[in-house]
Design an enzyme around this catalytic site. Structure first.
Site, mmCIF file in Angstrom:
data_model
loop_
_atom_site.group_PDB
_atom_site.id
_atom_site.type_symbol
_atom_site.label_atom_id
_atom_site.label_comp_id
_atom_site.label_asym_id
_atom_site.label_seq_id
_atom_site.Cartn_x
_atom_site.Cartn_y
_atom_site.Cartn_z
ATOM 1 N N ARG A 76 63.575 56.365 17.127
ATOM 2 C CA ARG A 76 62.152 56.251 16.809
ATOM 3 C C ARG A 76 61.595 54.937 17.353
ATOM 4 N NH1 ARG A 76 62.551 52.221 14.317
ATOM 5 N NH2 ARG A 76 60.296 52.030 14.168
ATOM 6 N N GLY A 77 60.267 54.752 17.131
ATOM 7 C CA GLY A 77 59.605 53.594 17.730
ATOM 8 C C GLY A 77 59.073 54.049 19.084
ATOM 9 N N ALA A 78 57.773 53.779 19.332
ATOM 10 C CA ALA A 78 57.125 54.361 20.517
ATOM 11 C C ALA A 78 57.884 54.100 21.824
ATOM 12 C CB ALA A 78 55.686 53.866 20.591
ATOM 13 N N ASP B 138 51.467 52.706 18.549
ATOM 14 C CA ASP B 138 51.996 53.943 19.144
ATOM 15 C C ASP B 138 51.092 54.474 20.241
ATOM 16 O OD1 ASP B 138 53.269 53.801 16.329
ATOM 17 O OD2 ASP B 138 54.476 55.225 17.477
ATOM 18 N N ARG C 209 57.110 64.613 19.337
ATOM 19 C CA ARG C 209 56.234 63.854 18.428
ATOM 20 C C ARG C 209 54.907 63.625 19.152
ATOM 21 N NH1 ARG C 209 58.514 58.754 15.324
ATOM 22 N NH2 ARG C 209 56.947 59.392 13.808
ATOM 23 N N GLN D 275 60.947 52.180 7.070
ATOM 24 C CA GLN D 275 61.430 51.523 8.293
ATOM 25 C C GLN D 275 61.452 50.002 8.139
ATOM 26 O OE1 GLN D 275 59.327 54.076 8.192
ATOM 27 N NE2 GLN D 275 59.290 55.302 10.052
ATOM 28 N N ASN E 215 48.980 53.069 14.734
ATOM 29 C CA ASN E 215 50.306 52.546 14.374
ATOM 30 C C ASN E 215 50.694 53.153 13.028
ATOM 31 O OD1 ASN E 215 52.572 50.798 15.000
ATOM 32 N ND2 ASN E 215 51.951 49.578 13.250
HETATM 33 O O1 MRU Z 1 57.409 56.764 12.904
HETATM 34 P P1 MRU Z 1 57.998 55.603 13.669
HETATM 35 O O2 MRU Z 1 59.040 54.870 12.915
HETATM 36 O O3 MRU Z 1 58.440 56.011 15.053
HETATM 37 O O4 MRU Z 1 56.750 54.617 13.843
HETATM 38 C C1 MRU Z 1 56.937 53.461 14.596
HETATM 39 C C2 MRU Z 1 55.760 52.558 14.598
HETATM 40 O O5 MRU Z 1 54.722 52.841 14.046
HETATM 41 C C3 MRU Z 1 55.892 51.304 15.412
HETATM 42 O O6 MRU Z 1 55.096 50.291 14.889
HETATM 43 C C4 MRU Z 1 55.452 51.591 16.857
HETATM 44 O O7 MRU Z 1 56.076 52.715 17.351
HETATM 45 C C5 MRU Z 1 55.741 50.441 17.743
HETATM 46 S S1 MRU Z 1 57.469 50.217 17.974
HETATM 47 C C6 MRU Z 1 57.655 48.922 19.033
#
Ligand code: MRU
Length: 340
Positions: free
Chosen positions: A34-36, A234, A81, A193, A244
């Protein structure tokens, strides 16, 4: 591709072997990875691994079969996603790479050449992301005065990117240069998270941090314990509106009320110039089971929210610190990327 299953952290360190599109889609949808930025890197690597498997099975023969295979597999991954634009961005890059090099695909048995092209492009995406994290960290740390106490949300560090992270990368760089005093990490409901992953990273980096439940952000700011709020993104629209993790909008509003700077930190791959404003950003809604409500009671579980550009002090990118008006600063930063 071996991925660290983030749903098992911090208690267990479990790696999963991903070599099919189905397994990669499942891992992304279930937030194992996960994480963009990282879902872009992970999807690209998974696409290359699945292409290698298809080549070994001799399932891809002609150049046109190779094009069809990559377009269909990339579309399935991109749909895993909806909000993080880095996923679709990485898949578009993978398809473009094969399209540009199509002449080099042999007329017969094109699968192994396809797999090699995809592996090379996936590595490039990963390496570039790591470099962008480093640049974001340096640009952002320059904004942090000595003795700063920062508040952040979700996880935006090495677990969320191909490098040291975005918002977390800024904090880490500022800490290593001696100016960051403390990090408040919001728990980040419902999947925690912040409490599970950012806390894990703070411990690994020996950074001083305190986890707070999301509802404590207001009293912690009101009591004067925070100097700056910094979050990842994101998807950033052309006007600077930034999606985000849900809860970020509330933090931006609190920062405004308390007169604190609110920064978004993200690579230019998170900017989506084709989405004019935040109203056009698709917001992922997840299942009621994640909130744990009893059967028969409905739940609304959006995974993200959109912070309007007007609440964002600056956007820290690999192309420098962008300031309002964002239509102009974003367009200039993207032209510089295109000219590279
Ligand atoms: O649902 P997630 O855990 O993938 O959400 C992640 C976030 O909202 C982060 O802040 C975003 O992806 C930036 S990660 C460098």
């Amino acid at each position: 591709v071996w991925i660290l299953d983030q749903t098992r952290l911090p208690g267990e360190t479990v790696y999963l072997d991903i070599d099919s599109i189905e397994a990669a889609v499942e891992a992304i949808a279930m937030l194992r990875i996960r994480g963009a930025p990282l879902i872009g890197v992970g999807a690209a690597m998974s696409l290359a691994a699945a292409a290698k498997r298809a080549a070994e099975a001799r399932a891809v023969q002609t150049a046109s079969a190779a094009m069809e295979w990559v377009e269909s597999a990339a579309a399935r991954l991109a749909a895993a996603r909806p909000t993080a634009v880095n996923l679709g961005w990485a898949m578009t890059r993978m398809i473009r790479r094969v399209t540009v090099m199509r002449e080099q695909l042999p007329a017969h048995d094109a699968g192994s050449t396809l797999a090699r092209m995809l592996r090379e492009e996936a590595q490039r995406i990963w390496d570039e992301d790591a470099a962008m994290c480093g640049a974001i960290g340096r640009a952002g740390a320059a904004l942090i005065p000595p003795g700063t106490r920062a508040l952040t949300v979700c996880n935006t560090g090495m677990l969320a990117t191909g490098g040291i992270g975005t918002a977390f990368g800024v904090l880490r760089t500022a800490f290593e240069s001696g100016v960051l005093e403390h990090v408040y990490a919001c728990e980040t409901r419902p999947l925690r998270q912040g409490a599970r992953l950012t806390a894990w990273e703070l411990a690994r980096c020996d950074m001083p941090g305190t986890v707070i439940v999301d509802g404590a952000a207001a009293p912690v700011m009101a009591s004067g314990r925070v100097d700056v709020v910094i979050a990842g993104a994101d998807r950033i629209a052309a006007n600077g509106d930034s999606a985000n993790k849900v809860g970020t909008l509330g933090l931006a509003m609190l920062a405004r009320v308390h007169g604190l700077p609110f920064y978004i930190a993200a690579p230019t791959s998170t900017i989506d110039p084709r989405t004019a404003t935040g109203a056009g950003i698709p917001i992922e809604e997840r299942g009621a089971h994640e909130i744990g409500v009893p059967n028969g009671v409905s739940a609304f579980n959006p995974a993200f929210d959109v912070t309007p550009a007007g609440l964002i002090t600056a956007i820290i990118t690999d192309r420098g610190v962008l300031e309002p008006p964002y239509e102009r600063s974003i367009s200039e930063a993207l032209s510089a990327v295109a000219a590279r």
